[in-house]
Motif scaffolding. Structure first.
Motif, PDB file in Angstrom:
ATOM      1  N   ILE A 276      32.060  24.562  39.660  1.00 39.77           N
ATOM      2  CA  ILE A 276      30.339  24.358  39.094  1.00 39.77           C
ATOM      3  C   ILE A 276      30.022  23.028  39.115  1.00 39.77           C
ATOM      4  O   ILE A 276      30.338  22.209  37.973  1.00 39.77           O
TER       5      ILE A 276
ATOM      6  N   ASP B  58      27.424  30.025  34.665  1.00 30.63           N
ATOM      7  CA  ASP B  58      26.873  29.012  36.111  1.00 30.63           C
ATOM      8  C   ASP B  58      25.501  27.640  35.375  1.00 30.63           C
ATOM      9  O   ASP B  58      25.447  26.513  34.758  1.00 30.63           O
TER      10      ASP B  58
ATOM     11  N   HIS C 203      36.400  25.441  32.586  1.00 28.24           N
ATOM     12  CA  HIS C 203      35.664  26.455  33.098  1.00 28.24           C
ATOM     13  C   HIS C 203      34.674  25.407  34.638  1.00 28.24           C
ATOM     14  O   HIS C 203      34.478  26.274  35.056  1.00 28.24           O
TER      15      HIS C 203
ATOM     16  N   SER D  58      26.905  28.729  42.419  1.00 24.40           N
ATOM     17  CA  SER D  58      27.765  29.505  43.266  1.00 24.40           C
ATOM     18  C   SER D  58      27.707  29.275  44.716  1.00 24.40           C
ATOM     19  O   SER D  58      27.898  30.493  46.075  1.00 24.40           O
TER      20      SER D  58
ATOM     21  N   LEU E 214      26.587  33.133  38.150  1.00 21.43           N
ATOM     22  CA  LEU E 214      27.480  33.987  37.075  1.00 21.43           C
ATOM     23  C   LEU E 214      26.769  33.497  35.603  1.00 21.43           C
ATOM     24  O   LEU E 214      26.552  31.967  35.693  1.00 21.43           O
TER      25      LEU E 214
ATOM     26  N   ARG F 262      30.586  30.178  46.397  1.00 22.81           N
ATOM     27  CA  ARG F 262      31.548  31.809  46.987  1.00 22.81           C
ATOM     28  C   ARG F 262      30.496  32.316  48.190  1.00 22.81           C
ATOM     29  O   ARG F 262      30.972  33.383  48.179  1.00 22.81           O
TER      30      ARG F 262
ATOM     31  N   GLU G 210      37.638  25.873  37.139  1.00 22.81           N
ATOM     32  CA  GLU G 210      38.049  27.362  36.913  1.00 22.81           C
ATOM     33  C   GLU G 210      36.338  27.880  38.123  1.00 22.81           C
ATOM     34  O   GLU G 210      37.125  29.078  39.227  1.00 22.81           O
ATOM     35  N   TYR G 211      35.494  27.380  37.459  1.00 23.57           N
ATOM     36  CA  TYR G 211      34.740  28.233  38.446  1.00 23.57           C
ATOM     37  C   TYR G 211      33.664  26.877  40.079  1.00 23.57           C
ATOM     38  O   TYR G 211      32.942  27.301  40.384  1.00 23.57           O
TER      39      TYR G 211
END
Length: 455
Positions: free
Chosen positions: A77, A305, A71, A21, A302, A24, A74-75
């Motif tokens: 990771i 993660d 995923h 993360s 998240l 972010r 998208e995130y």
């Protein structure tokens, strides 16, 4: 000179740090695909007299969870994974004494290739290279490298032992003083001082002669992070800088003693190796400021993660069961990769059949539950305790945002460690071995160690 800490900056050539993360965070730079991003980190670490910048690596993005990469992308990771060796060269250009360590797998590369890459980096950096020896983790890496599945845990280490013999064997084939470079006679090197390896073993064949002379430090420093019983035996035999991930002093002391004992069994001097514990400091000028920073960092992870990184690290798809359903004994035994994570969850949860949620809670993957939070004195107190009590010889400093976490540590904690006489104020020399206090290896020294252990 009094015993002093080794400090290593933990890096990854990707869009985030080991904390997925981190990208972010509002203060993280968003240009992690640029050379300048890594060069700034290198300058910060060298200003803080860090011994080494080290890059972890995988040969696949995390896609074991649900057997899908959607995923991960998208995130963010750890979906970007560049070649760390090439990234390191950009850092080497703007630093003079900072060690340069990178990961390369013994399961999916050839020994000659790895030997040549790291020997070249060692020469180009003036003797500052280190190789982190890994056996890789999961089926995603296997599929990317043309295999159907990832090999079984212990068999990978058996193969890795032979891999090391080939690499070190090639590094030994150029003797010191082999280069003549006499333009008048036309003689470049002494052929009597350059041998062929002619290795023929169960897993590898490699003839030679090797194509890269020895560097200022002899050959690259060997880094290892074996956590399982088999991994610790491997680390004890080969590792010079050992990465550990103990979450408390008791566990750290147990691991410290175990690895040093393995080194002694292998005929090595345990004092010629350094165990560095992975640490995530969140620091500022005061404890209150650090706590405010931690409050922001805690909002970033998240649940996906942790699940994604657990599936990647243990080569097990945690999406195949309900989050709270206990895993069967057979499912736990089927896990591969970093078995220390599985064993740690079993120990810390107190459950013989933990659930996927237990793995998220007790593993720490994708989270910062075990971060050290405080001002200079609070952080230095904790580091000093583990160091003085022989839980480790130093620390691998992980970042929660980049490059700010490294800059915070250098600005606030390093001066306090130096004031206490726990950390160097200047580099000892130019090579990584000199700065670590490691002896320059003579050709074939590792073979003598093996014979001593056998006798």
């Amino acid at each position: 000179m009094n015993r002093q800490m080794v400090l290593v900056g933990f890096l990854q050539a990707q869009n985030c740090t080991n904390l997925p993360s981190s990208w972010r965070h509002p203060d993280s730079r968003d240009d992690s695909l640029s050379a300048d991003y890594y060069q700034e980190i290198g300058k910060i670490l060298e200003a803080g007299k860090f011994h080494m910048a080290f890059f972890d690596d995988r040969l696949a993005m995390p896609d074991r969870y649900g057997n899908d990469h959607a995923h991960t992308v998208e995130y963010g990771i750890r979906c970007v994974k560049m070649d760390p060796l090439i990234v390191l060269t950009t850092m080497g250009i703007v630093t003079d004494k900072l060690g340069l360590g990178a990961t390369c797998s013994t399961t999916y590369y050839e020994p000659f290739d790895v030997a040549r890459r790291f020997a070249t980096l060692d020469l180009m950096s003036g003797g500052r290279a280190g190789w982190n020896v890994v056996t890789s983790l999961n089926d995603g890496e296997a599929l990317n490298m043309g295999r159907d599945s990832h090999p079984e845990h212990d068999s990978r280490y058996d193969k890795a032992d032979e891999f090391m013999e080939v690499v070190l064997g090639h590094w030994d084939t150029w003797e010191d003083g082999a280069l003549i470079m006499d333009k008048n006679s036309g003689r470049f090197a002494d052929p009597a001082k350059v041998k062929r390896l002619d290795h023929k073993g169960p897993a590898f064949k490699s003839r030679g002669p090797f194509t890269v002379p020895r560097s200022q430090q002899g050959h690259p420093v060997i880094i290892q992070a074996g956590a399982s019983g088999r991994g610790q035996r491997f680390a004890g035999r080969w590792g010079e800088v050992i990465f550990t991930a103990a979450r408390n002093l008791t566990a750290a002391k147990e691991g410290y003693t175990s690895v040093r004992n393995e080194a002694a069994k292998a005929g090595r001097d345990p004092d010629q190796m350094f165990l560095c514990n992975l640490t995530t400091p969140v620091c500022a000028a005061t404890k209150t400021e650090a706590e405010d920073r931690m409050a922001l960092i805690n909002k970033l992870p998240l649940e996906i993660d942790a699940l994604s990184l657990l599936a990647e690290a243990l080569n097990y798809d945690f999406a195949c069961k309900d989050l709270d359903a206990p895993l069967t004994t057979e499912e736990l035994k089927s896990m591969q990769g970093i078995l220390g994570i599985r064993d740690g969850v079993l120990k810390n949860s107190g459950k013989s059949n933990p659930s996927a949620r237990d793995f998220v809670t007790f593993s720490g993957r994708g989270q910062v539950n075990d971060a050290m939070v405080g001002g200079p004195r609070e952080i230095a107190d904790k580091l000093e305790e583990m160091f003085v009590e022989r839980g480790c010889d130093g620390f691998v400093i992980a970042a929660t945002y980049v490059p700010g976490s490294y800059a915070d540590f250098v600005q606030h904690v390093v001066p306090e460690l130096q004031r206490r006489g726990l950390f160097q104020k200047e580099y000892r020399g130019k090579t990584l071995r000199e700065n670590l206090g490691l002896k320059r290896p003579t050709a074939g020294a590792w073979k003598a160690q093996s014979r001593d252990a056998a006798e």
